[in-house]
Enzyme design. Structure first.
Site, PDB file in Angstrom:
ATOM      1  N   GLU A 134      -4.923 -58.362  30.129  1.00 34.49           N
ATOM      2  CA  GLU A 134      -5.340 -58.580  28.747  1.00 34.49           C
ATOM      3  C   GLU A 134      -4.362 -57.948  27.769  1.00 34.49           C
ATOM      4  OE1 GLU A 134     -10.096 -58.976  29.780  1.00 34.49           O
ATOM      5  OE2 GLU A 134      -9.440 -57.268  28.563  1.00 34.49           O
ATOM      6  N   CYS A 175      -1.264 -54.308  21.537  1.00 32.25           N
ATOM      7  CA  CYS A 175      -1.518 -53.443  22.692  1.00 32.25           C
ATOM      8  C   CYS A 175      -1.243 -54.265  23.950  1.00 32.25           C
ATOM      9  CB  CYS A 175      -2.963 -52.963  22.659  1.00 32.25           C
ATOM     10  SG  CYS A 175      -3.424 -51.887  24.033  1.00 32.25           S
ATOM     11  N   CYS A 225      -4.968 -50.738  37.458  1.00 34.83           N
ATOM     12  CA  CYS A 225      -4.438 -49.376  37.361  1.00 34.83           C
ATOM     13  C   CYS A 225      -4.922 -48.575  38.564  1.00 34.83           C
ATOM     14  CB  CYS A 225      -4.901 -48.706  36.070  1.00 34.83           C
ATOM     15  SG  CYS A 225      -4.167 -47.074  35.783  1.00 34.83           S
ATOM     16  N   CYS A 257      -9.134 -43.291  36.171  1.00 38.49           N
ATOM     17  CA  CYS A 257      -9.780 -42.456  35.157  1.00 38.49           C
ATOM     18  C   CYS A 257     -11.218 -42.938  35.012  1.00 38.49           C
ATOM     19  CB  CYS A 257      -9.038 -42.553  33.827  1.00 38.49           C
ATOM     20  SG  CYS A 257      -7.352 -41.901  33.898  1.00 38.49           S
ATOM     21  N   CYS A 266     -12.595 -45.236  31.996  1.00 39.12           N
ATOM     22  CA  CYS A 266     -11.796 -46.406  31.641  1.00 39.12           C
ATOM     23  C   CYS A 266     -12.177 -47.600  32.506  1.00 39.12           C
ATOM     24  CB  CYS A 266     -10.311 -46.090  31.810  1.00 39.12           C
ATOM     25  SG  CYS A 266      -9.209 -47.476  31.454  1.00 39.12           S
ATOM     26  N   SER A 268       2.073 -44.847  26.372  1.00 38.98           N
ATOM     27  CA  SER A 268       0.971 -43.932  26.627  1.00 38.98           C
ATOM     28  C   SER A 268       0.901 -43.635  28.119  1.00 38.98           C
ATOM     29  CB  SER A 268      -0.349 -44.558  26.155  1.00 38.98           C
ATOM     30  OG  SER A 268      -1.445 -43.712  26.471  1.00 38.98           O
ATOM     31  N   SER A 320      -2.621 -39.200  27.340  1.00 43.12           N
ATOM     32  CA  SER A 320      -4.072 -39.276  27.526  1.00 43.12           C
ATOM     33  C   SER A 320      -4.558 -37.945  28.099  1.00 43.12           C
ATOM     34  CB  SER A 320      -4.419 -40.432  28.473  1.00 43.12           C
ATOM     35  OG  SER A 320      -4.058 -41.666  27.899  1.00 43.12           O
ATOM     36  N   HIS A 342      -7.745 -35.823  27.086  1.00 42.20           N
ATOM     37  CA  HIS A 342      -9.182 -36.032  27.303  1.00 42.20           C
ATOM     38  C   HIS A 342      -9.969 -34.817  27.782  1.00 42.20           C
ATOM     39  CE1 HIS A 342      -8.084 -40.115  26.582  1.00 42.20           C
ATOM     40  NE2 HIS A 342      -7.466 -40.254  27.731  1.00 42.20           N
ATOM     41  N   CYS A 361     -10.503 -49.760  22.973  1.00 44.31           N
ATOM     42  CA  CYS A 361      -9.838 -48.822  23.875  1.00 44.31           C
ATOM     43  C   CYS A 361     -10.730 -48.502  25.072  1.00 44.31           C
ATOM     44  CB  CYS A 361      -9.503 -47.550  23.109  1.00 44.31           C
ATOM     45  SG  CYS A 361      -8.646 -46.318  24.095  1.00 44.31           S
TER      46      CYS A 361
END
Length: 357
Positions: free
Chosen positions: A94, A107, A114, A118, A121, A196, A218, A220, A339
């Site tokens: 996407e 973006c 991935c 995480c 996410c 990022s 990132s 967090h 996000c």
């Protein structure tokens, strides 16, 4: 992509120069070709009349200029556009365009899925299939440009904040950055291109020297115990090691650099005043800005978004201690383009429980 042909979106200026050398052509041909592709959006070699007929035929025989295949396009009420792109073998990524008064941010994704897992996410929960090629990365930008060019909209910023960990795909991401910065291609300034990362430290150190783009980290969490849970790669590269690499990035090159630390706000998990004070201690003295991101829910998630008053209190602690802080406005949520919501469709090849990098 056309079988056995090289998509020219995958070649930066150096690679194109090498290609033309193998064809017995002079380097000035690179500028001519790049103007056709990136300035005029012309993908038909036969219409590139300042190239010789022989060269046009050679290019047709061995290369192609192909946009990604769009499976679906969604429009949110706030102007956000999301493209679902078919990458083959029943895998989809996407790409999201986010307009605002003074900019248009694209973006883009760097991987099909991935591997970092995480926990907050949606992409990380989908698993990982493969890296994208440079052509597939640049193709996302060209696709958006192609769609927006007649609609009085523009792309002013490109952020590698879509699906995937960019620094686990250096081979493709760095040449893509070259094209984004190249005046013969997209001509963006280094401040308008952002990578990022969740904290792949060795690659971050290489990035500091290789591409002079902006960096977002990132983070967090303000301590290793919590970050190990939220961002599992922290088990391999803990916070202090990550921050040491960030300082190398800040001191690399001749131009002043800054870092954006991203911090997703999870209710009752990482959003207390005490944790804000820990974050102040971590970042004090660094040339950095913190972006607080209200959590965007997705199916089967264990988290909920922090309350607005909690986010405001957290931000006040940082601001009162001299740390530049903003709270990100959620955009495109109704089309799952916000996000942390990008998921596409991934055939997971990792079958992993814990990240191994």
């Amino acid at each position: 992509m056309t079988k056995d042909k090289q998509n020219l979106f995958g070649l930066n200026q150096q690679a194109l120069t090498e290609l033309f050398a193998t064809l017995g052509e002079k380097p000035y041909r690179v500028k001519q070709l790049m103007q056709w592709i990136y300035k005029y959006h012309e993908f038909d070699f036969d219409k590139m009349l300042n190239l010789s007929k022989k060269l046009r035929q050679q290019l047709k025989d061995t290369t192609c200029i192909e946009l990604p295949k769009v499976a679906k396009q969604d429009h949110a009420l706030d102007g956000v556009i999301k493209w679902v792109i078919d990458t083959g073998a029943d895998n989809f990524i996407e790409t999201v365009y986010i307009p605002s008064d003074d900019r248009g941010t694209l973006c883009i994704s760097s991987q099909v899925g991935c591997s970092l897992a995480c926990t907050f996410c949606s992409t990380g929960m989908q698993g990982f299939n493969r890296n994208l090629s440079t052509a597939e990365i640049i193709g996302q930008v060209m696709l958006a440009n192609h769609y927006l060019k007649d609609k009085d909209k523009r792309i002013s910023n490109v952020v590698f904040m879509g699906m995937g960990e960019p620094l686990l795909n250096e081979k493709a991401v760095y040449p893509a950055c070259d094209l984004l910065l190249d005046d013969l291609a997209f001509g963006l300034s280094r401040r308008k291109v952002t990578i990022s990362t969740s904290g792949v430290v060795p690659a971050l150190l290489r990035m500091a020297e290789r591409v002079p783009v902006s960096l977002a980290v990132s983070l967090h969490a303000p301590d290793d115990t919590l970050r190990n849970e939220l961002v599992p790669i922290n088990q391999k590269y803990p916070i202090q090691e990550l921050l040491s690499a960030c300082k190398v990035y800040l001191n690399a090159g001749t131009q002043e650099r800054h870092i954006l630390f991203e911090y997703v706000m999870l209710n009752g998990v990482n959003d207390s005043v005490a944790q804000a004070k820990k974050l102040v201690t971590l970042l004090k003295g660094m040339s950095a800005k913190v972006n607080l991101i209200p959590f965007n829910p997705f199916p089967k998630t264990q988290y909920i978004t922090s309350k607005k008053v909690t986010i405001a209190s957290f931000q006040d602690v940082l601001f009162d201690n001299g740390i530049r802080t903003t709270t990100r406005r959620t955009r495109g949520e109704e089309v799952d383009a916000a996000c942390g919501q990008l998921a596409g469709k991934i055939i997971d090849k990792t079958k992993r429980i814990k990240v191994t990098i």
